[in-house]
Write a protein that holds these residues in place. Sequence first.
Motif, PDB file in Angstrom:
ATOM      1  N   GLU A   5      44.145 158.744  25.746  1.00  0.00           N
ATOM      2  CA  GLU A   5      44.244 158.079  27.035  1.00  0.00           C
ATOM      3  C   GLU A   5      43.415 156.804  27.005  1.00  0.00           C
ATOM      4  OE1 GLU A   5      43.177 158.987  31.645  1.00  0.00           O
ATOM      5  OE2 GLU A   5      43.878 160.638  30.384  1.00  0.00           O
ATOM      6  N   LEU A   6      44.052 155.695  27.294  1.00  0.00           N
ATOM      7  CA  LEU A   6      43.357 154.409  27.308  1.00  0.00           C
ATOM      8  C   LEU A   6      42.698 154.193  28.667  1.00  0.00           C
ATOM      9  CD1 LEU A   6      46.105 152.198  25.640  1.00  0.00           C
ATOM     10  CD2 LEU A   6      44.092 153.165  24.566  1.00  0.00           C
ATOM     11  N   PRO A   7      41.513 153.608  28.681  1.00  0.00           N
ATOM     12  CA  PRO A   7      40.891 153.267  29.963  1.00  0.00           C
ATOM     13  C   PRO A   7      41.811 152.328  30.750  1.00  0.00           C
ATOM     14  CG  PRO A   7      39.319 153.025  28.168  1.00  0.00           C
ATOM     15  CD  PRO A   7      40.661 153.250  27.541  1.00  0.00           C
ATOM     16  N   ILE A   8      41.967 152.577  32.036  1.00  0.00           N
ATOM     17  CA  ILE A   8      42.911 151.806  32.844  1.00  0.00           C
ATOM     18  C   ILE A   8      42.592 150.314  32.859  1.00  0.00           C
ATOM     19  CG2 ILE A   8      41.736 152.229  35.043  1.00  0.00           C
ATOM     20  CD1 ILE A   8      45.541 152.059  34.534  1.00  0.00           C
ATOM     21  N   GLY A   9      41.319 149.962  32.953  1.00  0.00           N
ATOM     22  CA  GLY A   9      40.950 148.545  32.953  1.00  0.00           C
ATOM     23  C   GLY A   9      41.316 147.864  31.651  1.00  0.00           C
ATOM     24  N   PHE A  10      41.157 148.579  30.548  1.00  0.00           N
ATOM     25  CA  PHE A  10      41.519 148.061  29.230  1.00  0.00           C
ATOM     26  C   PHE A  10      43.027 147.838  29.154  1.00  0.00           C
ATOM     27  CE2 PHE A  10      42.518 148.946  24.676  1.00  0.00           C
ATOM     28  CZ  PHE A  10      41.832 147.873  24.116  1.00  0.00           C
ATOM     29  N   THR A  11      43.772 148.823  29.624  1.00  0.00           N
ATOM     30  CA  THR A  11      45.236 148.725  29.618  1.00  0.00           C
ATOM     31  C   THR A  11      45.714 147.549  30.470  1.00  0.00           C
ATOM     32  OG1 THR A  11      45.375 151.116  29.353  1.00  0.00           O
ATOM     33  CG2 THR A  11      47.363 149.995  30.082  1.00  0.00           C
ATOM     34  N   LEU A  12      45.120 147.392  31.649  1.00  0.00           N
ATOM     35  CA  LEU A  12      45.516 146.289  32.534  1.00  0.00           C
ATOM     36  C   LEU A  12      45.216 144.933  31.908  1.00  0.00           C
ATOM     37  CD1 LEU A  12      44.349 147.738  35.960  1.00  0.00           C
ATOM     38  CD2 LEU A  12      46.709 147.444  35.165  1.00  0.00           C
ATOM     39  N   GLU A  13      44.069 144.806  31.266  1.00  0.00           N
ATOM     40  CA  GLU A  13      43.727 143.535  30.613  1.00  0.00           C
ATOM     41  C   GLU A  13      44.647 143.261  29.423  1.00  0.00           C
ATOM     42  OE1 GLU A  13      41.891 140.877  31.337  1.00  0.00           O
ATOM     43  OE2 GLU A  13      41.437 141.857  33.222  1.00  0.00           O
ATOM     44  N   LEU A  14      44.942 144.279  28.633  1.00  0.00           N
ATOM     45  CA  LEU A  14      45.867 144.080  27.514  1.00  0.00           C
ATOM     46  C   LEU A  14      47.232 143.616  28.011  1.00  0.00           C
ATOM     47  CD1 LEU A  14      45.273 147.030  25.014  1.00  0.00           C
ATOM     48  CD2 LEU A  14      44.789 144.607  24.657  1.00  0.00           C
ATOM     49  N   ALA A  15      47.668 144.146  29.140  1.00  0.00           N
ATOM     50  CA  ALA A  15      48.964 143.767  29.701  1.00  0.00           C
ATOM     51  C   ALA A  15      49.006 142.287  30.082  1.00  0.00           C
ATOM     52  CB  ALA A  15      49.286 144.628  30.915  1.00  0.00           C
ATOM     53  N   LYS A  16      47.860 141.706  30.370  1.00  0.00           N
ATOM     54  CA  LYS A  16      47.789 140.284  30.728  1.00  0.00           C
ATOM     55  C   LYS A  16      47.788 139.375  29.513  1.00  0.00           C
ATOM     56  CE  LYS A  16      44.979 141.207  34.822  1.00  0.00           C
ATOM     57  NZ  LYS A  16      43.637 140.999  35.402  1.00  0.00           N
ATOM     58  N   HIS A  17      47.587 139.952  28.329  1.00  0.00           N
ATOM     59  CA  HIS A  17      47.440 139.165  27.106  1.00  0.00           C
ATOM     60  C   HIS A  17      48.344 139.738  26.010  1.00  0.00           C
ATOM     61  CE1 HIS A  17      43.916 137.241  28.861  1.00  0.00           C
ATOM     62  NE2 HIS A  17      43.500 138.434  29.217  1.00  0.00           N
TER      63      HIS A  17
END
Length: 62
Positions: free
Chosen positions: A6-18
């Motif tokens: 499970e990826l940390p949600i904040g990490f996932t959201l930031e990756l989605a932006k980049h």
Amino acid sequence: MIENVELPIGFTLELAKHSDILTQFARLPKERQNSIVEGARHITSKNEMRHYVENMFRESAR
């Protein structure tokens, strides 16, 4: 990408932006991905997570 982790949600959201960083991350060996994710688990603010993701590959480019 990483299976059964499970990826940390904040990490996932930031990756989605980049998408460029996400692509580089997906190409890493699983051990390195796990290390990066573990580092992300210790981040407590949105700003710090943004900085973490945006700078994940800067040192390797030097």
